[in-house]
Design a protein around this motif. Structure first.
Motif, PDB file in Angstrom:
ATOM      1  N   GLY A   1       0.821  -1.201   0.000  1.00 22.61           N
ATOM      2  CA  GLY A   1       0.000   0.000   0.000  1.00 22.61           C
ATOM      3  C   GLY A   1       0.859   1.256   0.000  1.00 22.61           C
ATOM      4  O   GLY A   1       2.067   1.214   0.228  1.00 22.61           O
ATOM      5  N   ALA A   2       0.224   2.360  -0.251  1.00 28.36           N
ATOM      6  CA  ALA A   2       0.942   3.634  -0.290  1.00 28.36           C
ATOM      7  C   ALA A   2       1.536   3.994   1.067  1.00 28.36           C
ATOM      8  O   ALA A   2       2.504   4.732   1.143  1.00 28.36           O
ATOM      9  CB  ALA A   2      -0.002   4.735  -0.754  1.00 28.36           C
ATOM     10  N   ASP A   3       0.970   3.450   2.129  1.00 27.57           N
ATOM     11  CA  ASP A   3       1.457   3.792   3.462  1.00 27.57           C
ATOM     12  C   ASP A   3       2.492   2.808   4.000  1.00 27.57           C
ATOM     13  O   ASP A   3       2.840   2.841   5.170  1.00 27.57           O
ATOM     14  CB  ASP A   3       0.292   3.903   4.436  1.00 27.57           C
ATOM     15  CG  ASP A   3      -0.453   2.590   4.600  1.00 27.57           C
ATOM     16  OD1 ASP A   3      -0.276   1.686   3.759  1.00 27.57           O
ATOM     17  OD2 ASP A   3      -1.227   2.473   5.561  1.00 27.57           O
ATOM     18  N   ARG A   4       3.027   1.958   3.121  1.00 25.84           N
ATOM     19  CA  ARG A   4       4.034   0.988   3.529  1.00 25.84           C
ATOM     20  C   ARG A   4       5.292   1.711   4.047  1.00 25.84           C
ATOM     21  O   ARG A   4       5.736   2.684   3.452  1.00 25.84           O
ATOM     22  CB  ARG A   4       4.410   0.114   2.336  1.00 25.84           C
ATOM     23  CG  ARG A   4       5.514  -0.844   2.667  1.00 25.84           C
ATOM     24  CD  ARG A   4       6.697  -1.031   1.772  1.00 25.84           C
ATOM     25  NE  ARG A   4       6.970  -0.161   0.700  1.00 25.84           N
ATOM     26  CZ  ARG A   4       7.233  -0.585  -0.524  1.00 25.84           C
ATOM     27  NH1 ARG A   4       7.175  -1.856  -0.823  1.00 25.84           N
ATOM     28  NH2 ARG A   4       7.551   0.271  -1.450  1.00 25.84           N
ATOM     29  N   PRO A   5       5.882   1.239   5.119  1.00 21.33           N
ATOM     30  CA  PRO A   5       7.120   1.854   5.602  1.00 21.33           C
ATOM     31  C   PRO A   5       8.255   1.670   4.590  1.00 21.33           C
ATOM     32  O   PRO A   5       8.332   0.641   3.912  1.00 21.33           O
ATOM     33  CB  PRO A   5       7.441   1.087   6.885  1.00 21.33           C
ATOM     34  CG  PRO A   5       6.266   0.263   7.198  1.00 21.33           C
ATOM     35  CD  PRO A   5       5.424   0.156   5.979  1.00 21.33           C
ATOM     36  N   LEU A   6       9.098   2.668   4.482  1.00 22.71           N
ATOM     37  CA  LEU A   6      10.292   2.571   3.648  1.00 22.71           C
ATOM     38  C   LEU A   6      11.388   1.972   4.526  1.00 22.71           C
ATOM     39  O   LEU A   6      11.815   2.595   5.492  1.00 22.71           O
ATOM     40  CB  LEU A   6      10.700   3.963   3.143  1.00 22.71           C
ATOM     41  CG  LEU A   6       9.621   4.722   2.371  1.00 22.71           C
ATOM     42  CD1 LEU A   6      10.076   6.145   2.062  1.00 22.71           C
ATOM     43  CD2 LEU A   6       9.244   3.986   1.108  1.00 22.71           C
ATOM     44  N   THR A   7      11.802   0.756   4.206  1.00 27.42           N
ATOM     45  CA  THR A   7      12.784   0.073   5.050  1.00 27.42           C
ATOM     46  C   THR A   7      14.011  -0.399   4.292  1.00 27.42           C
ATOM     47  O   THR A   7      15.030  -0.677   4.898  1.00 27.42           O
ATOM     48  CB  THR A   7      12.147  -1.152   5.745  1.00 27.42           C
ATOM     49  OG1 THR A   7      11.632  -2.028   4.737  1.00 27.42           O
ATOM     50  CG2 THR A   7      11.027  -0.733   6.686  1.00 27.42           C
ATOM     51  N   GLU A   8      13.910  -0.525   2.996  1.00 28.08           N
ATOM     52  CA  GLU A   8      15.005  -1.039   2.175  1.00 28.08           C
ATOM     53  C   GLU A   8      15.486   0.056   1.227  1.00 28.08           C
ATOM     54  O   GLU A   8      14.720   0.943   0.854  1.00 28.08           O
ATOM     55  CB  GLU A   8      14.528  -2.240   1.335  1.00 28.08           C
ATOM     56  CG  GLU A   8      13.940  -3.382   2.125  1.00 28.08           C
ATOM     57  CD  GLU A   8      14.996  -4.225   2.809  1.00 28.08           C
ATOM     58  OE1 GLU A   8      16.152  -4.228   2.345  1.00 28.08           O
ATOM     59  OE2 GLU A   8      14.654  -4.872   3.803  1.00 28.08           O
ATOM     60  N   LEU A   9      16.734  -0.052   0.792  1.00 27.55           N
ATOM     61  CA  LEU A   9      17.291   0.902  -0.161  1.00 27.55           C
ATOM     62  C   LEU A   9      16.410   1.001  -1.409  1.00 27.55           C
ATOM     63  O   LEU A   9      16.127   2.091  -1.899  1.00 27.55           O
ATOM     64  CB  LEU A   9      18.727   0.502  -0.528  1.00 27.55           C
ATOM     65  CG  LEU A   9      19.445   1.387  -1.528  1.00 27.55           C
ATOM     66  CD1 LEU A   9      19.583   2.811  -1.012  1.00 27.55           C
ATOM     67  CD2 LEU A   9      20.828   0.811  -1.852  1.00 27.55           C
ATOM     68  N   ARG A  10      15.920  -0.141  -1.902  1.00 23.94           N
ATOM     69  CA  ARG A  10      15.081  -0.119  -3.107  1.00 23.94           C
ATOM     70  C   ARG A  10      13.777   0.647  -2.883  1.00 23.94           C
ATOM     71  O   ARG A  10      13.246   1.264  -3.799  1.00 23.94           O
ATOM     72  CB  ARG A  10      14.812  -1.533  -3.617  1.00 23.94           C
ATOM     73  CG  ARG A  10      13.930  -2.384  -2.732  1.00 23.94           C
ATOM     74  CD  ARG A  10      13.677  -3.764  -3.344  1.00 23.94           C
ATOM     75  NE  ARG A  10      12.898  -4.578  -2.469  1.00 23.94           N
ATOM     76  CZ  ARG A  10      13.395  -5.441  -1.593  1.00 23.94           C
ATOM     77  NH1 ARG A  10      14.692  -5.630  -1.501  1.00 23.94           N
ATOM     78  NH2 ARG A  10      12.589  -6.145  -0.813  1.00 23.94           N
ATOM     79  N   HIS A  11      13.251   0.648  -1.650  1.00 25.54           N
ATOM     80  CA  HIS A  11      12.034   1.403  -1.358  1.00 25.54           C
ATOM     81  C   HIS A  11      12.286   2.900  -1.543  1.00 25.54           C
ATOM     82  O   HIS A  11      11.460   3.612  -2.120  1.00 25.54           O
ATOM     83  CB  HIS A  11      11.556   1.160   0.067  1.00 25.54           C
ATOM     84  CG  HIS A  11      11.202  -0.262   0.363  1.00 25.54           C
ATOM     85  ND1 HIS A  11      11.081  -0.722   1.653  1.00 25.54           N
ATOM     86  CD2 HIS A  11      10.966  -1.322  -0.442  1.00 25.54           C
ATOM     87  CE1 HIS A  11      10.769  -2.009   1.623  1.00 25.54           C
ATOM     88  NE2 HIS A  11      10.692  -2.390   0.365  1.00 25.54           N
ATOM     89  N   TYR A  12      13.430   3.366  -1.028  1.00 22.64           N
ATOM     90  CA  TYR A  12      13.766   4.786  -1.158  1.00 22.64           C
ATOM     91  C   TYR A  12      14.025   5.146  -2.617  1.00 22.64           C
ATOM     92  O   TYR A  12      13.597   6.204  -3.078  1.00 22.64           O
ATOM     93  CB  TYR A  12      14.994   5.126  -0.301  1.00 22.64           C
ATOM     94  CG  TYR A  12      14.704   5.120   1.172  1.00 22.64           C
ATOM     95  CD1 TYR A  12      14.108   6.218   1.792  1.00 22.64           C
ATOM     96  CD2 TYR A  12      15.013   4.024   1.961  1.00 22.64           C
ATOM     97  CE1 TYR A  12      13.836   6.220   3.154  1.00 22.64           C
ATOM     98  CE2 TYR A  12      14.742   4.022   3.322  1.00 22.64           C
ATOM     99  CZ  TYR A  12      14.161   5.124   3.914  1.00 22.64           C
ATOM    100  OH  TYR A  12      13.888   5.122   5.257  1.00 22.64           O
TER     101      TYR A  12
END
Length: 175
Positions: free
Chosen positions: A83-94
């Motif tokens: 979802g759009a509110d997923r936490p950014l936890t990995e380099l690929r997320h950022y």
């Protein structure tokens, strides 16, 4: 050597996910009455289409039916994107959030809302919006300084690469 159900499921499903150029973000098994829900969360650099989720769901269902990873109890399989509110936890997320506005809880207890302009292995380059007519400022934020982060939903976000004037010109041409 004992493995958890989650590890067995990850080992079984990860090759199916990777074969479709997707990233396996999460596997979650939760009770739902007499059944269980197996939720598989996948993502990709360009997002995940509904067709990709459906295809993966069919392949995962076949693979799960061939194995005993879910045991003999009935379950419901869900394949979804984060979802759009997923936490950014990995380099690929950022990296995938480059250009987006994020809200970061800082390790020192503060909070920051800023737009990601670039990402590297050590941290983020950000544009902090100006307040009360002031210009935005650039800021560097190391990953070690971030306690948690999420993408902020923007309902009136300008299209990338367009200025407000360009957007106004286009809307007048359509009229």
């Amino acid at each position: 050597m004992s493995t958890t159900q989650s590890e067995r499921l990850r080992g079984l499903l990860e090759p199916l996910v990777a074969a479709r150029d997707l990233d396996l973000e999460e596997i979650e098994v939760t009770p739902a009455g007499k059944r269980r829900v197996l939720r598989i969360v996948v993502d990709a650099d360009d997002g995940v289409s509904l067709d990709a989720c459906a295809e993966l769901s069919r392949a995962a269902s076949e693979k799960l039916d061939e194995s005993d990873a879910m045991g003999g109890n009935p379950y419901v399989l869900e394949v979804t994107s984060p979802g759009a509110d997923r936490p950014l936890t990995e380099l690929r997320h950022y990296r995938r959030a480059t250009g987006r506005l994020i809200k970061a809880g800082l390790a020192d207890g503060g909070e920051l809302v800023a737009r990601i302009t670039a990402v590297d292995d050590e941290g983020l380059d950000l544009e902090v919006p100006g307040v009360k007519g002031r210009k935005p400022t650039a800021r560097r934020l190391a990953f070690d300084d971030i306690a948690k982060a999420r993408v902020e939903i923007e309902f009136n976000r300008k299209a990338a690469g367009k200025s407000a004037g360009a957007a106004d010109d286009e809307s007048q041409e359509e009229a």
